[in-house]
Design a protein around this motif. Sequence first.
Motif, PDB file in Angstrom:
ATOM      1  N   TRP A  49       0.812  -1.221   0.000  1.00  0.00           N
ATOM      2  CA  TRP A  49       0.000   0.000   0.000  1.00  0.00           C
ATOM      3  C   TRP A  49       0.846   1.272   0.000  1.00  0.00           C
ATOM      4  CZ3 TRP A  49      -2.773  -3.655   3.508  1.00  0.00           C
ATOM      5  CH2 TRP A  49      -3.885  -4.218   2.864  1.00  0.00           C
ATOM      6  N   TYR A  50       2.167   1.113  -0.033  1.00  0.00           N
ATOM      7  CA  TYR A  50       3.067   2.267  -0.006  1.00  0.00           C
ATOM      8  C   TYR A  50       2.715   3.312  -1.067  1.00  0.00           C
ATOM      9  CZ  TYR A  50       7.467   4.469   1.322  1.00  0.00           C
ATOM     10  OH  TYR A  50       8.416   5.339   1.808  1.00  0.00           O
ATOM     11  N   PRO A  51       2.487   2.890  -2.328  1.00  0.00           N
ATOM     12  CA  PRO A  51       2.133   3.903  -3.343  1.00  0.00           C
ATOM     13  C   PRO A  51       0.861   4.672  -2.995  1.00  0.00           C
ATOM     14  CG  PRO A  51       1.925   1.671  -4.221  1.00  0.00           C
ATOM     15  CD  PRO A  51       2.639   1.561  -2.931  1.00  0.00           C
ATOM     16  N   LYS A  52      -0.101   4.025  -2.328  1.00  0.00           N
ATOM     17  CA  LYS A  52      -1.328   4.732  -1.924  1.00  0.00           C
ATOM     18  C   LYS A  52      -1.019   5.802  -0.893  1.00  0.00           C
ATOM     19  CE  LYS A  52      -4.515   3.846  -4.187  1.00  0.00           C
ATOM     20  NZ  LYS A  52      -4.874   4.893  -5.051  1.00  0.00           N
ATOM     21  N   MET A  53      -0.015   5.518  -0.036  1.00  0.00           N
ATOM     22  CA  MET A  53       0.263   6.452   1.063  1.00  0.00           C
ATOM     23  C   MET A  53       1.143   7.599   0.593  1.00  0.00           C
ATOM     24  SD  MET A  53       1.313   3.732   3.965  1.00  0.00           S
ATOM     25  CE  MET A  53       0.521   2.151   4.034  1.00  0.00           C
ATOM     26  N   MET A  95       8.072   1.539  -3.435  1.00  0.00           N
ATOM     27  CA  MET A  95       9.403   1.290  -2.898  1.00  0.00           C
ATOM     28  C   MET A  95      10.205   0.551  -3.957  1.00  0.00           C
ATOM     29  SD  MET A  95       8.715   0.282   1.044  1.00  0.00           S
ATOM     30  CE  MET A  95      10.337   0.603   1.718  1.00  0.00           C
ATOM     31  N   ASN A  96      11.499   0.833  -3.979  1.00  0.00           N
ATOM     32  CA  ASN A  96      12.365   0.229  -4.975  1.00  0.00           C
ATOM     33  C   ASN A  96      12.328  -1.304  -4.872  1.00  0.00           C
ATOM     34  OD1 ASN A  96      15.143  -0.947  -5.717  1.00  0.00           O
ATOM     35  ND2 ASN A  96      15.059   1.025  -6.772  1.00  0.00           N
ATOM     36  N   ARG A 145      13.862  -6.556  -2.552  1.00  0.00           N
ATOM     37  CA  ARG A 145      14.229  -7.970  -2.574  1.00  0.00           C
ATOM     38  C   ARG A 145      15.390  -8.258  -1.636  1.00  0.00           C
ATOM     39  NH1 ARG A 145      11.664 -10.261  -7.036  1.00  0.00           N
ATOM     40  NH2 ARG A 145      10.955  -8.523  -8.284  1.00  0.00           N
ATOM     41  N   TRP A 146      16.377  -7.345  -1.663  1.00  0.00           N
ATOM     42  CA  TRP A 146      17.511  -7.516  -0.743  1.00  0.00           C
ATOM     43  C   TRP A 146      17.019  -7.573   0.696  1.00  0.00           C
ATOM     44  CZ3 TRP A 146      22.380  -8.948  -0.909  1.00  0.00           C
ATOM     45  CH2 TRP A 146      23.054  -8.918  -2.142  1.00  0.00           C
ATOM     46  N   ALA A 147      16.196  -6.608   1.047  1.00  0.00           N
ATOM     47  CA  ALA A 147      15.679  -6.569   2.424  1.00  0.00           C
ATOM     48  C   ALA A 147      14.951  -7.867   2.729  1.00  0.00           C
ATOM     49  CB  ALA A 147      14.748  -5.376   2.606  1.00  0.00           C
ATOM     50  N   PHE A 148      14.128  -8.327   1.771  1.00  0.00           N
ATOM     51  CA  PHE A 148      13.353  -9.540   2.005  1.00  0.00           C
ATOM     52  C   PHE A 148      14.258 -10.744   2.226  1.00  0.00           C
ATOM     53  CE2 PHE A 148      11.879 -13.487   0.051  1.00  0.00           C
ATOM     54  CZ  PHE A 148      10.911 -13.820   0.984  1.00  0.00           C
ATOM     55  N   TRP A 149      15.200 -10.977   1.303  1.00  0.00           N
ATOM     56  CA  TRP A 149      16.003 -12.206   1.408  1.00  0.00           C
ATOM     57  C   TRP A 149      16.882 -12.186   2.645  1.00  0.00           C
ATOM     58  CZ3 TRP A 149      14.384 -16.290  -0.782  1.00  0.00           C
ATOM     59  CH2 TRP A 149      13.718 -16.245  -2.002  1.00  0.00           C
ATOM     60  N   LEU A 150      17.459 -11.006   2.975  1.00  0.00           N
ATOM     61  CA  LEU A 150      18.283 -10.911   4.189  1.00  0.00           C
ATOM     62  C   LEU A 150      17.444 -11.231   5.419  1.00  0.00           C
ATOM     63  CD1 LEU A 150      20.364  -7.695   3.490  1.00  0.00           C
ATOM     64  CD2 LEU A 150      21.297  -9.951   4.015  1.00  0.00           C
ATOM     65  N   PHE A 151      16.263 -10.624   5.460  1.00  0.00           N
ATOM     66  CA  PHE A 151      15.417 -10.806   6.640  1.00  0.00           C
ATOM     67  C   PHE A 151      14.906 -12.239   6.721  1.00  0.00           C
ATOM     68  CE2 PHE A 151      11.911 -10.173   9.552  1.00  0.00           C
ATOM     69  CZ  PHE A 151      12.367  -9.151  10.380  1.00  0.00           C
ATOM     70  N   ASN A 197      15.697   1.828   2.004  1.00  0.00           N
ATOM     71  CA  ASN A 197      14.831   1.816   0.834  1.00  0.00           C
ATOM     72  C   ASN A 197      13.764   2.910   0.906  1.00  0.00           C
ATOM     73  OD1 ASN A 197      13.692   1.061  -1.552  1.00  0.00           O
ATOM     74  ND2 ASN A 197      12.924  -0.922  -0.839  1.00  0.00           N
ATOM     75  N   VAL A 198      13.301   3.195   2.122  1.00  0.00           N
ATOM     76  CA  VAL A 198      12.335   4.285   2.281  1.00  0.00           C
ATOM     77  C   VAL A 198      12.954   5.584   1.780  1.00  0.00           C
ATOM     78  CG1 VAL A 198      11.077   5.680   3.972  1.00  0.00           C
ATOM     79  CG2 VAL A 198      11.136   3.193   4.202  1.00  0.00           C
ATOM     80  N   TYR A 199      14.182   5.836   2.219  1.00  0.00           N
ATOM     81  CA  TYR A 199      14.886   7.052   1.792  1.00  0.00           C
ATOM     82  C   TYR A 199      15.156   7.012   0.291  1.00  0.00           C
ATOM     83  CZ  TYR A 199      18.867  10.030   0.810  1.00  0.00           C
ATOM     84  OH  TYR A 199      19.705  10.937   0.230  1.00  0.00           O
ATOM     85  N   TYR A 200      15.701   5.879  -0.174  1.00  0.00           N
ATOM     86  CA  TYR A 200      16.090   5.761  -1.578  1.00  0.00           C
ATOM     87  C   TYR A 200      14.877   5.974  -2.486  1.00  0.00           C
ATOM     88  CZ  TYR A 200      18.114   3.782  -5.814  1.00  0.00           C
ATOM     89  OH  TYR A 200      18.553   3.608  -7.091  1.00  0.00           O
TER      90      TYR A 200
END
Lengths: 201, 647
Positions: B433-437, B442-443, B448-454, B509-512
């Motif tokens: 929902w990020y684009p709605k807000m 988000m990039n 994907r990096w964040a997802f796989w690391l986490f 990613n939020v910043y980027y």
Amino acid sequence: MAAEELKTGPLEYRTQEGQMGIMGFWIFLGAEVVLFATLFATYAVLFGRTADAPLPSELFEPGIVLIMTFLLLTSSFTCGLAIHEMRRGSVKGLIFWMAITLALGLGFLGFEIYEFVHYAHEGATLQSSAFWSAFFVLAGTHGLHVTLGIGWAILLLIQIKQRGLTNVTSRKFFIISLYWHFLDVIWIFIFTSVYLIGMVI
Amino acid sequence: MHITDILVTGEPIIYGAMVSMALGGLAILFVLTYFKKWGWLWREWLTSVDHKKIGVMYILSALLMLFRGGVDAMMMRVQLAFPDLGFLNSQHYNEIFTTHGTIMIIFMAMPFLIGLMNIIVPLQIGARDFAFPYLNALSFWSFFFGMALFNISFVIGGSPDAGWTSYTPLSGAAMSPGPGQNFYLMGLQLSGIGTLATGINLMVTILKMRAPGMKLFHMPIFTWSTLVTCFIIVFAFPILTVALALLTIDRIFGSQFFTLTGEGLPMMWANLFWMWGHPEVYIVILPAFGIFSEVISTFAKKRLFGYNVMVWSMIVIALLSFLVWVHHFFTMGAGAFVNSVFSVSTMLIAVPTGVKIFNWLATLYKSKIEFTVPMLWSLAFIPSFILGGVTGVMLGMAAADYQFHNSYFLIAHFHYVLIAGTVFACFAGLVFWYPKMFGHKMNERLGRWAFWLFFFGFHVCFFPQYFLGLDGMPRRLFITNVAEWLPLNVISTVGAAGMALGFVVFVYNVYYSFRYSERETTGDSWNGNGRTLEWATTTPVPYYNFATVPYVDEIDPYVRMKEEGKTTFEEDKVKPIHMPSYTGQPFIFMALLGLASFGLIFEWMYLAVFGLIGGVVMMIRRSFDYDDGYYVSVEEIKETEKKARGL
């Protein structure tokens, strides 16, 4: 937020805001039921755990509690009359019966305070044992609700003087009447399961 | 009283935290003053009653708390992997596991989900705002000040240290004197007011403000999960309110509910706490189920399989959630019969949950899956959550529980359900929902990096803990220099570092994305795959949400709307829209109650009474407040919509 207004039916139900406010309050009362149910359960679990403090059967007396019950039940009746007058469109009737309701509520509170002070003199306080902690918190929470209700109703009486009967003021009075009847119901449970049982066991 | 009496002293780590908090605070003050943003902050945010802005504030606070709780977790992991380092002392360790648990459940998971509900639910049902926008702002600020109170405890007065369950008699006045436990009690009490109010507010919103034609069984599944969650909130939170109040009265006014003197019953606390606590875990998991259902059906490009069954299984879970609380303390000694009853009711919950799992799988079956970041989180959830669910059934067997109880097996279990369920859902929902807000996505690559690391970090961290538990390692243990536990503990800590890294990438990613992501031009951000009404609004969403509310008589109404070329802007049907006015009252009201709570924590009764009177004054003001909001004119709506839609 529909601004449409119905032309018939009770004033408090004519706008969507009114309907939503009343529904929200009903749900809030559901939460209040759970709150009191938890306090009743706590009281039941701690029943008999008086330690060195007096037993409830030594302190509970039918007279004063009957007077309190009579006052509060009557106040619920007069509160109903107040809403009946409101539905008839009579501001005067509403104020009259609401004032009587509050007077009865104040009477109830006076007796409750007297009762608590009396118990404290006899050696039963919030601190004296688990049972008395549960008793004072259960009855005290009810008493606190009555106090808040009286303060709230006074604010509403000022508003009805200022503004007369509108969708908003009648909604507010309708909601406080729900609250007042609810406190009455809770008191019936306190009267039976706390005082009546406490007197005989 | 001198200042050194209330400040926590003698701990290098805490001094470091104090300095960084002070510097961070000063930096914020400086930036706000330098860019002259104070007025903006007050007018646009602190006084806002707009559900979208309040939702954003909830999510920002929750991310901050995820950081705080995460730092606590990393400190624990360092201690456990290097027990001889002397990194933490036992007292500090106790404080950290207490605040980690409390913050993650109460101040991270719940506000994160409530934030998403705030933003999305009105949009999904075609409403202009909440039923009670003022109350919604009040809820947020009560949570915010509760959170602030709880978080300042570690520099002022000392953190609570009796575990997030705060079991009596340990947490009573006799064994935990001082303000620490009071911070726990008042922080939770204050934020609990807001949670209950939000529950009522959302319930009325959903029951009364749906788009014309939308029956309950036409509602999007996330809205359904919110409705069921609100039901649990309304009936569970008052129990917590009472439990906290009784313990507060015990500690401050000397009553005897949970004490060892005066025939008090310490075990009653465990019962009351878990009568709220078990429903609470469903409060944080049901919305997560709702989010996954939305994401899976969107990227499988199919209607959710078994919609009705999904709804009914949530309702059954909600009802069962009130009937299982004893399984948290089978070892307390309630007896074989009671334990058996609760054992069976616990295992029953696996049935509706299993039904949901199969429905998600059936939705995915033979569909053309689009592997976006929210979809990755959702797909990872299914197998990971099953691991947590199955071990939950193992814990639910009362006889076996005597072996598992309070071991790392339990720790691994509830992190598998709460992280793979709730945290994955928070990430999935936020990215989805990020684009709605915010008007941009988000990039994907960083996502994907964040997802796989986490994801890998999570399994590496918690899977070994099942075996640590089976090897007999108890939870909340400060000394672990038992040779056979050490290797698995080191592996677990490595995994935790992976999760921390994933979180850092997520935040970066939020910043980027803010800097570099393409701005959205259409409201239907995910390649036109949106199915429900929130995607029918323009991006960014206008503050009144819908120029005209469409007629809805089916599930996934936006699919047909797109086929028929309908939008939420039918020019000839636009009418003036009634909106609530912004107000600073909720902020001030809750700040005063925060002050009262602070007074109670230190038992400074004058301050407490002052704050309470202030609160009453604010309530009286509110009672006399007849502000009726304002109307948005037809011209303004038309202008806004035409600009947003490029007409």
